[in-house]
Scaffold this motif. Structure first.
Motif, PDB file in Angstrom:
ATOM      1  N   ARG A   8     100.980  71.549 125.046  1.00 32.89           N
ATOM      2  CA  ARG A   8     101.201  70.997 124.061  1.00 32.89           C
ATOM      3  C   ARG A   8     100.233  71.144 123.249  1.00 32.89           C
ATOM      4  O   ARG A   8      99.033  70.871 123.331  1.00 32.89           O
ATOM      5  N   ALA A  10      98.243  70.103 119.180  1.00 29.30           N
ATOM      6  CA  ALA A  10      98.192  68.998 118.344  1.00 29.30           C
ATOM      7  C   ALA A  10      97.270  69.404 117.322  1.00 29.30           C
ATOM      8  O   ALA A  10      96.281  70.157 117.501  1.00 29.30           O
ATOM      9  N   VAL A  12      95.219  67.347 114.299  1.00 23.74           N
ATOM     10  CA  VAL A  12      94.452  65.948 114.024  1.00 23.74           C
ATOM     11  C   VAL A  12      93.576  66.196 112.538  1.00 23.74           C
ATOM     12  O   VAL A  12      92.402  66.746 112.796  1.00 23.74           O
ATOM     13  N   LEU A  27      94.546  62.389 123.204  1.00 22.40           N
ATOM     14  CA  LEU A  27      95.582  63.460 123.138  1.00 22.40           C
ATOM     15  C   LEU A  27      95.037  64.577 124.289  1.00 22.40           C
ATOM     16  O   LEU A  27      95.815  65.229 125.040  1.00 22.40           O
ATOM     17  N   GLU A  28      93.690  64.824 124.313  1.00 25.26           N
ATOM     18  CA  GLU A  28      93.343  65.905 125.291  1.00 25.26           C
ATOM     19  C   GLU A  28      93.511  65.313 126.642  1.00 25.26           C
ATOM     20  O   GLU A  28      93.697  66.061 127.548  1.00 25.26           O
ATOM     21  N   GLU A  30      95.784  63.646 127.606  1.00 21.63           N
ATOM     22  CA  GLU A  30      96.961  63.699 128.055  1.00 21.63           C
ATOM     23  C   GLU A  30      97.537  65.312 127.993  1.00 21.63           C
ATOM     24  O   GLU A  30      98.834  65.720 128.364  1.00 21.63           O
ATOM     25  N   TYR A  32      97.037  67.713 125.725  1.00 24.52           N
ATOM     26  CA  TYR A  32      97.260  68.589 124.267  1.00 24.52           C
ATOM     27  C   TYR A  32      95.894  69.339 124.085  1.00 24.52           C
ATOM     28  O   TYR A  32      94.897  69.071 124.549  1.00 24.52           O
ATOM     29  N   VAL A  34      93.822  70.471 121.268  1.00 24.54           N
ATOM     30  CA  VAL A  34      93.520  69.714 119.776  1.00 24.54           C
ATOM     31  C   VAL A  34      92.943  70.385 118.938  1.00 24.54           C
ATOM     32  O   VAL A  34      91.647  70.896 119.452  1.00 24.54           O
ATOM     33  N   LEU A  47     102.677  68.419 117.686  1.00 21.17           N
ATOM     34  CA  LEU A  47     102.317  67.229 117.041  1.00 21.17           C
ATOM     35  C   LEU A  47     101.218  67.053 115.788  1.00 21.17           C
ATOM     36  O   LEU A  47     100.254  67.993 116.083  1.00 21.17           O
ATOM     37  N   VAL A 165      99.625  58.968 120.994  1.00 23.14           N
ATOM     38  CA  VAL A 165     100.083  59.642 122.269  1.00 23.14           C
ATOM     39  C   VAL A 165     101.699  59.316 122.526  1.00 23.14           C
ATOM     40  O   VAL A 165     102.604  60.196 122.673  1.00 23.14           O
ATOM     41  N   GLY A 168     104.120  60.874 120.042  1.00 20.91           N
ATOM     42  CA  GLY A 168     104.157  62.295 120.175  1.00 20.91           C
ATOM     43  C   GLY A 168     104.982  62.706 121.540  1.00 20.91           C
ATOM     44  O   GLY A 168     105.010  63.732 121.699  1.00 20.91           O
ATOM     45  N   SER A 169     105.521  61.708 122.291  1.00 20.65           N
ATOM     46  CA  SER A 169     105.780  62.114 123.408  1.00 20.65           C
ATOM     47  C   SER A 169     107.479  61.694 123.472  1.00 20.65           C
ATOM     48  O   SER A 169     108.034  61.053 122.516  1.00 20.65           O
TER      49      SER A 169
END
Length: 196
Positions: A8, A10, A12, A27-28, A30, A32, A34, A47, A165, A168-169
């Protein structure tokens, strides 16, 4: 920047500002990948987070200059618009846009400028949510504490990042066009709200 299949992605914007470090790390953690600039963004995005925390200028309305009034508009509105215009075409169904703004839309002493910007940003996010719904893209606002007003609480920053987070889910797929107030219910603790 390369992305593994299935990763995924993202973007930011405002990662260097307050809350940004916690958002990127969450996010990382999770999974992502980024980016924090348009130039380093992936070709497709899951995201978009526009992190625009607010520090009130504490200027009385009658003393406020045009330039002072315009300052929060630049960050709260124009930057948000620019980021969505960039990211929108790169997002597919299931994408999510989160604007980290402030609770100023509730009204604030010596803060007509930030209140106007925050209120307009929420209205824009709701309108974007309507427009992007057909594409399966959600848009929401996080109305956070002002910088310097309890925002230095490490747990509050971590909780805000966790909320990003979540938005974004798929767990929040029913949430779009909303302004989520992150103040632990403090806005309810007004004198007139006390039980008589």
């Amino acid at each position: 920047m390369t992305h593994n299949v299935g990763t995924r992605t993202a973007l930011v914007i405002g990662a260097h500002r307050a809350f940004g470090e916690q958002i990127v790390r969450a996010l990382e953690d999770e999974g992502y990948s980024v980016a924090s600039t348009f130039a380093h963004s992936a070709a497709s995005l899951d995201l978009l987070v526009v992190n625009s925390p607010v520090t009130p200028q504490h200027i009385r309305f009658r003393a406020m200059t045009d330039a002072q009034f315009a300052e929060p508009l630049e960050q709260q509105l124009y930057e948000f618009v620019e980021a969505v215009q960039f990211a929108g075409p790169r997002m597919a169904a299931g994408g999510s846009i989160v604007h980290v703004s402030s609770k100023a839309h509730l009204g604030t002493w010596d803060g007509v400028d930030v209140a106007a910007a925050a209120g307009a940003a929420i209205a824009m996010a709701r309108s974007m949510a309507l427009e992007f719904a057909a594409q399966g893209i959600r848009v929401n606002t996080l109305a956070a504490e002002y910088i310097g007003d309890r925002s230095d609480d490490p747990q509050m920053r971590e909780d805000l990042a966790a909320t990003v987070v979540w938005l974004g889910s798929a767990a929040s797929r029913l949430i779009s066009g909303e302004a989520i107030l992150l103040d632990r219910g403090r806005s309810l603790q007004m004198g007139l709200a006390k039980r008589q």
